[in-house]
Design a protein around this motif. Structure first.
Motif, PDB file in Angstrom:
ATOM      1  N   TRP A 282      19.531  12.956  -4.119  1.00 53.95           N
ATOM      2  CA  TRP A 282      18.084  13.010  -4.317  1.00 53.95           C
ATOM      3  C   TRP A 282      17.499  11.609  -4.446  1.00 53.95           C
ATOM      4  N   LEU A 283      18.147  10.783  -5.249  1.00 53.55           N
ATOM      5  CA  LEU A 283      17.657   9.403  -5.414  1.00 53.55           C
ATOM      6  C   LEU A 283      17.672   8.661  -4.080  1.00 53.55           C
ATOM      7  N   GLU A 284      18.731   8.862  -3.307  1.00 57.79           N
ATOM      8  CA  GLU A 284      18.841   8.169  -2.023  1.00 57.79           C
ATOM      9  C   GLU A 284      17.736   8.593  -1.073  1.00 57.79           C
ATOM     10  N   SER A 285      17.208   9.811  -1.254  1.00 57.46           N
ATOM     11  CA  SER A 285      16.152  10.321  -0.362  1.00 57.46           C
ATOM     12  C   SER A 285      14.771   9.772  -0.728  1.00 57.46           C
ATOM     13  N   LEU A 286      14.659   9.125  -1.885  1.00 54.48           N
ATOM     14  CA  LEU A 286      13.352   8.634  -2.349  1.00 54.48           C
ATOM     15  C   LEU A 286      13.045   7.297  -1.689  1.00 54.48           C
ATOM     16  N   THR A 287      12.559   7.353  -0.474  1.00 56.04           N
ATOM     17  CA  THR A 287      12.248   6.144   0.275  1.00 56.04           C
ATOM     18  C   THR A 287      10.755   5.944   0.441  1.00 56.04           C
TER      19      THR A 287
ATOM     20  N   ALA B 101       0.828  -1.208   0.000  1.00 58.69           N
ATOM     21  CA  ALA B 101       0.000   0.000   0.000  1.00 58.69           C
ATOM     22  C   ALA B 101       0.860   1.255   0.000  1.00 58.69           C
ATOM     23  N   GLU B 102       1.948   1.248   0.787  1.00 56.38           N
ATOM     24  CA  GLU B 102       2.825   2.425   0.863  1.00 56.38           C
ATOM     25  C   GLU B 102       3.560   2.669  -0.452  1.00 56.38           C
ATOM     26  N   ARG B 103       4.001   1.589  -1.098  1.00 55.77           N
ATOM     27  CA  ARG B 103       4.807   1.746  -2.300  1.00 55.77           C
ATOM     28  C   ARG B 103       3.996   2.191  -3.515  1.00 55.77           C
ATOM     29  N   ARG B 104       2.676   2.103  -3.423  1.00 53.28           N
ATOM     30  CA  ARG B 104       1.859   2.602  -4.534  1.00 53.28           C
ATOM     31  C   ARG B 104       1.850   4.124  -4.580  1.00 53.28           C
ATOM     32  N   GLY B 105       2.228   4.755  -3.480  1.00 52.32           N
ATOM     33  CA  GLY B 105       2.211   6.206  -3.420  1.00 52.32           C
ATOM     34  C   GLY B 105       3.367   6.830  -4.185  1.00 52.32           C
ATOM     35  N   PRO B 106       3.344   8.146  -4.356  1.00 50.68           N
ATOM     36  CA  PRO B 106       4.414   8.847  -5.072  1.00 50.68           C
ATOM     37  C   PRO B 106       5.666   8.963  -4.224  1.00 50.68           C
ATOM     38  N   ALA B 107       6.709   9.557  -4.817  1.00 47.99           N
ATOM     39  CA  ALA B 107       7.930   9.834  -4.066  1.00 47.99           C
ATOM     40  C   ALA B 107       7.624  10.858  -2.979  1.00 47.99           C
ATOM     41  N   ARG B 108       8.582  11.132  -2.130  1.00 45.07           N
ATOM     42  CA  ARG B 108       8.372  12.017  -0.979  1.00 45.07           C
ATOM     43  C   ARG B 108       7.916  13.399  -1.436  1.00 45.07           C
ATOM     44  N   ASP B 109       7.276  14.125  -0.522  1.00 51.45           N
ATOM     45  CA  ASP B 109       6.824  15.485  -0.812  1.00 51.45           C
ATOM     46  C   ASP B 109       8.016  16.378  -1.162  1.00 51.45           C
ATOM     47  N   GLY B 110       7.817  17.219  -2.143  1.00 52.40           N
ATOM     48  CA  GLY B 110       8.881  18.145  -2.527  1.00 52.40           C
ATOM     49  C   GLY B 110       9.951  17.528  -3.389  1.00 52.40           C
ATOM     50  N   ALA B 111       9.768  16.284  -3.796  1.00 49.98           N
ATOM     51  CA  ALA B 111      10.807  15.609  -4.568  1.00 49.98           C
ATOM     52  C   ALA B 111      11.074  16.313  -5.890  1.00 49.98           C
TER      53      ALA B 111
ATOM     54  N   THR C 273      10.981   5.339  -8.209  1.00 55.00           N
ATOM     55  CA  THR C 273      10.144   6.077  -7.270  1.00 55.00           C
ATOM     56  C   THR C 273      10.601   5.921  -5.822  1.00 55.00           C
ATOM     57  N   HIS C 274      10.902   4.711  -5.414  1.00 51.69           N
ATOM     58  CA  HIS C 274      11.318   4.467  -4.024  1.00 51.69           C
ATOM     59  C   HIS C 274      12.690   3.788  -3.992  1.00 51.69           C
ATOM     60  N   ILE C 275      13.573   4.198  -4.873  1.00 50.78           N
ATOM     61  CA  ILE C 275      14.876   3.533  -4.976  1.00 50.78           C
ATOM     62  C   ILE C 275      15.677   3.608  -3.679  1.00 50.78           C
ATOM     63  N   GLY C 276      15.534   4.682  -2.929  1.00 49.86           N
ATOM     64  CA  GLY C 276      16.305   4.837  -1.698  1.00 49.86           C
ATOM     65  C   GLY C 276      15.955   3.828  -0.626  1.00 49.86           C
ATOM     66  N   ALA C 277      14.797   3.171  -0.757  1.00 52.46           N
ATOM     67  CA  ALA C 277      14.389   2.171   0.232  1.00 52.46           C
ATOM     68  C   ALA C 277      15.013   0.817  -0.036  1.00 52.46           C
ATOM     69  N   ARG C 278      15.611   0.638  -1.207  1.00 53.20           N
ATOM     70  CA  ARG C 278      16.250  -0.638  -1.528  1.00 53.20           C
ATOM     71  C   ARG C 278      17.626  -0.701  -0.864  1.00 53.20           C
ATOM     72  N   THR C 279      18.079  -1.889  -0.598  1.00 48.97           N
ATOM     73  CA  THR C 279      19.365  -2.045   0.088  1.00 48.97           C
ATOM     74  C   THR C 279      20.529  -2.209  -0.880  1.00 48.97           C
ATOM     75  N   THR C 280      20.224  -2.493  -2.147  1.00 46.96           N
ATOM     76  CA  THR C 280      21.294  -2.667  -3.123  1.00 46.96           C
ATOM     77  C   THR C 280      21.013  -1.825  -4.364  1.00 46.96           C
ATOM     78  N   LEU C 281      22.050  -1.649  -5.166  1.00 41.89           N
ATOM     79  CA  LEU C 281      21.999  -0.822  -6.370  1.00 41.89           C
ATOM     80  C   LEU C 281      22.542  -1.627  -7.551  1.00 41.89           C
ATOM     81  N   GLY C 282      22.029  -1.348  -8.751  1.00 41.72           N
ATOM     82  CA  GLY C 282      22.574  -1.980  -9.948  1.00 41.72           C
ATOM     83  C   GLY C 282      22.273  -3.450 -10.056  1.00 41.72           C
ATOM     84  N   ALA C 283      21.073  -3.854  -9.622  1.00 44.24           N
ATOM     85  CA  ALA C 283      20.663  -5.260  -9.633  1.00 44.24           C
ATOM     86  C   ALA C 283      21.524  -6.105  -8.703  1.00 44.24           C
ATOM     87  N   GLY C 284      21.555  -5.677  -7.433  1.00 41.72           N
ATOM     88  CA  GLY C 284      22.157  -6.489  -6.388  1.00 41.72           C
ATOM     89  C   GLY C 284      23.665  -6.502  -6.307  1.00 41.72           C
ATOM     90  N   ILE C 285      24.361  -5.568  -7.005  1.00 43.14           N
ATOM     91  CA  ILE C 285      25.822  -5.659  -7.042  1.00 43.14           C
ATOM     92  C   ILE C 285      26.533  -4.621  -6.174  1.00 43.14           C
TER      93      ILE C 285
END
Length: 318
Positions: free
Chosen positions: A313-318, A216-226, A260-272
């Motif tokens: 900016w991308l890191e802030s998109l959680t 439900a949370e991930r269906r929403g947009p990026a953070r306010d002011g993004a 949209t929520h890339i900053g919430a992921r723990t890895t970058l570049g497909a797990g590398i």
């Protein structure tokens, strides 16, 4: 216990990729069969070795021709037939696929060179698109619909289920059911190009209530002011929005991963790579240097300040 805020304990199953570190019903069945077959092979080996030693030490004509033929009949005919028939009867029920009900979650996994597009399609709700991270609810049946966007790939999460090929123009379905929560690892198991070995993904099994909240949370947009952030302006100025989507901003590209929520992921570049500002900056500025053959272009004219602003900016998109 510390967690990631979504019901997944940190460190539980983190990075594990093994058929013996199971968290899925099918993988547990496969692991059990492996142990039983290994034990059976050891018993057969010991029995044959014992017969060989007995034969080497026996006196000439220690058994009659009739006794020898009886040994051949039982050891070479009756016993193997009973053993193989028992294996067949006991394993056939375990080969039956998990049934899928109309209300079960369906997730489309699309493989690209060299990343993964994940589309969650829960019944009666809007689709959610993410990338390079698959989340599944514990105890629920999930139908993974596997597709390839370019060349042959192969979806493999050893701890969850068996391996399945991904073929362009064809949809293969892998039905799974997670049995415990944790963070695990999957990968592409079919050579697909220069960065085949750099095409992994996280698999996160979550308790059902936590999974529902996350969805439900991930269906929403990026953070306010993004959209007004300096990094967002640099992101738009360099044309990144032509390939990537960030909900809540003008970026609506579909060629590359949804960010949209890339900053919430723990890895970058497909797990590398770990998800942090420095690795994001490197990837944004020159992705092919990090992942050879990647279709994302390099930006040699991008300043370090702009690359850092986009990364933050991308890191802030959680």
């Amino acid at each position: 216990m510390n967690g990631d805020g979504q019901g997944v304990p940190r460190g539980v199953g983190s990075g594990r990729q093994s058929i013996f570190s199971t968290f899925g019903a099918e993988a547990e069945t496969l692991a059990g069969l492996t142990w039983w077959m290994t034990a059976g092979a050891v018993v057969i080996f010991v029995a044959v070795a014992t017969l060989i030693l007995m034969a080497l030490r026996a006196r000439r004509n220690a058994i009659t021709h009739r006794q020898g033929m009886r040994l051949v009949l039982w050891a070479g005919g009756v016993v193997p037939t009973v053993v193989l028939l028992s294996l067949l009867v006991s394993t056939l029920p375990q080969m039956r696929p998990i049934a899928v009900a109309p209300g079960d979650l369906r997730v489309t996994v699309e493989s690209e060179q060299f990343w993964w597009r994940i589309r969650y399609r829960p019944p009666g709700a809007a689709e959610l698109v993410t990338a390079n991270e698959l989340r599944v609810p514990v105890g629920r049946t999930v139908a993974l619909e596997l597709e390839a966007g370019d060349v042959l790939h192969s979806f493999w999460v050893p701890g969850l289920a068996g391996k399945m090929d991904m073929v362009p123009g064809r949809t293969n379905t892998l039905v799974v059911r997670a049995t415990r929560a944790g963070r695990f690892r999957g990968q592409c198991a079919e050579f697909c190009g220069l960065s085949h070995a750099l095409m992994a993904f996280d698999v996160i099994a979550m308790e059902p209530a936590a999974f529902d909240r996350w969805l439900a949370e991930r269906r929403g947009p990026a953070r306010d002011g993004a959209a007004t952030d300096p990094g967002a302006r640099a992101f738009a100025a360099y044309g990144c929005a032509a390939c990537h989507a960030v909900r809540g901003t003008a970026a609506a590209g579909t060629i590359g991963p949804d960010l949209t929520h890339i900053g919430a992921r723990t890895t970058l570049g497909a797990g590398i790579l770990p998800m942090d500002t420095e690795h994001l900056r490197r990837f944004v500025k020159d992705a092919p240097a990090v992942k050879p053959g990647a279709r994302m272009p390099a930006y040699p004219h991008m300043t370090n300040d702009d690359a850092t602003a986009i990364a933050r900016w991308l890191e802030s998109l959680t």
